[in-house]
Enzyme design. Structure first.
Site, short mmCIF file in Angstrom:
data_model
loop_
_atom_site.label_atom_id
_atom_site.label_comp_id
_atom_site.label_asym_id
_atom_site.label_seq_id
_atom_site.Cartn_x
_atom_site.Cartn_y
_atom_site.Cartn_z
CE LYS A 32 1.47 1.11 4.71
NZ LYS A 32 1.53 2.11 4.70
CG ASP A 79 -0.04 0.01 8.21
OD1 ASP A 79 -0.85 0.64 8.49
OD2 ASP A 79 1.19 -0.02 7.78
O1 C5P Z 1 0.79 -1.89 14.32
P1 C5P Z 1 2.17 -1.82 14.33
O2 C5P Z 1 2.48 -3.91 14.49
O3 C5P Z 1 1.88 -2.56 12.68
O4 C5P Z 1 2.80 -1.15 14.51
C1 C5P Z 1 4.55 -0.72 14.39
C2 C5P Z 1 5.06 0.15 15.88
O5 C5P Z 1 4.95 1.15 15.40
C3 C5P Z 1 4.46 0.44 16.81
O6 C5P Z 1 4.82 -0.89 18.13
C4 C5P Z 1 3.98 1.53 16.93
O7 C5P Z 1 6.23 1.89 17.85
C5 C5P Z 1 4.13 2.06 16.23
N1 C5P Z 1 3.04 2.43 15.32
C6 C5P Z 1 2.59 3.61 16.69
N2 C5P Z 1 0.97 4.06 16.21
C7 C5P Z 1 0.31 3.77 15.60
C8 C5P Z 1 0.97 2.86 14.56
C9 C5P Z 1 1.89 2.05 14.92
O8 C5P Z 1 2.86 4.17 17.71
N3 C5P Z 1 -0.94 3.84 14.79
#
Ligand code: C5P
Length: 311
Positions: free
Chosen positions: A13, A147
């Site tokens: 994406k 995502d």
């Molecule tokens: O959700 P995901 O595992 O992809 O997120 C990876 C990291 O990115 C999270 O641990 C966090 O540190 C950061 N993140 C965030 N806010 C979001 C999505 C991700 O701070 N909305």
């Protein structure tokens, strides 16, 4: 069931808009984002084992050869975690051999790992015949990462919350993209931390909001308007960690891209083109001035996770 093989494809994406609010107590940032899936795909094959082991092998399409170094081959891989989550949720005893064919740039801010997770959720639920509903799939994907649900759904969608609360966006037409990729990705948590550091010196809106200009451009099917309206609140943080990305953004503009932004948390830079031909010309210029390690042309919106083969 043993030996049954299911092959599933899920898209990468680009964020057409990524508005980020202040970090919450849970360590996550509230987002208002507009995703568009593009026709660069991860393909995950799940083959049911007759014991309870899980294995993982990873390959890449030729254009990504040499960029697999940072991809974990153990339990920390999101596809492996997806298999564990499905097994846990449905009380499955069987194991699975997982194979990933990567077609989305690695650690590039294009949700390649999230696409692996979405594809693995679908492949494992299908291969183990657990009878998962669409709501089950969405819930499992949400647990695996912010995502991941979007990669399941695909097309163009608004994402709120952590980016996982999705609603479809009205869009018209096709959009032609150029992605300029770096070897050596940026870590998403590190980019969010840099965002927090920079935010101390500037006001961050408490509630990030969707930009009506981006929505209008999409509903009109107007790439020029979209190019002008695109924005990414993580761009400053990504540029702070990787200043050479400014050169890549400039190279896209020199080639008359309708707009150029850092994709998600970067370091991939996304350029919007007028046509496929224009996308190829932008890619050629970016390569000629050595502003990227590799370039990919792609088209959006693309469908979400699709079963390619089952049997
Ligand atoms: O959700 P995901 O595992 O992809 O997120 C990876 C990291 O990115 C999270 O641990 C966090 O540190 C950061 N993140 C965030 N806010 C979001 C999505 C991700 O701070 N909305």
């Amino acid at each position: 069931m043993s030996g049954r093989a299911v092959r599933v494809r899920a898209p990468g994406k680009v964020n057409l808009q990524l508005a980020v609010g202040p970090v919450g107590q849970d360590g996550f940032h509230p987002l208002a984002t507009i995703f568009q899936a593009v026709d660069l795909y991860e393909t995950v094959t799940a083959v049911v084992r007759d014991d309870d082991q899980i294995t993982l092998a990873v390959d890449a399409v030729p254009a990504l050869a040499g960029s697999l170094d940072g991809v974990p081959l153990d339990q920390s891989n999101l596809a492996w975690q997806a298999a564990l989550a499905v097994r846990d949720r449905f009380g499955v005893d069987a194991g699975v051999d997982l194979h990933i064919l990567k077609g989305v740039p690695v650690a590039g801010g294009m949700a390649g790992g999230s696409a692996d997770a979405a594809a693995a959720v679908v492949a494992c639920t299908e291969a183990w015949e657990v009878g998962a509903s669409r709501a089950d799939l969405h819930e499992l994907c949400s647990m695996l990462g912010s995502d991941v649900p979007f990669s399941l759904h695909g097309h163009t969608a608004v994402g709120m919350g952590r980016g996982d609360q999705l609603s479809p966006a009205m869009t018209r037409g096709e959009y032609h993209w150029v992605f300029a990729v770096r070897h050596g990705g940026l870590s998403t948590p590190a980019v969010f931390r840099e965002f927090d550091r920079l935010a101390q010196a500037s006001a961050v809106p408490q509630r990030p909001e969707i930009d009506p200009d981006v929505m209008r451009a999409l509903s009109l099917g107007d790439p020029a308007l979209l190019g002008r309206a695109m924005s990414n609140d993580l761009q400053r943080a990504a540029l702070s960690l990787e200043p050479s990305l400014e050169r890549t953004l400039d190279a896209m503009r020199e080639a008359d891209a309708l707009g150029a932004i850092v994709s998600g948390s970067g370091p991939t830079v996304a350029g919007l083109a007028r046509s496929r031909q224009h996308a190829l010309a932008i890619a050629a210029h970016v390569q000629a001035v050595k502003a990227a390690d590799a370039t990919f042309c792609a088209t959006g919106p693309a469908p979400g996770a699709v079963i390619l083969e089952d049997g």
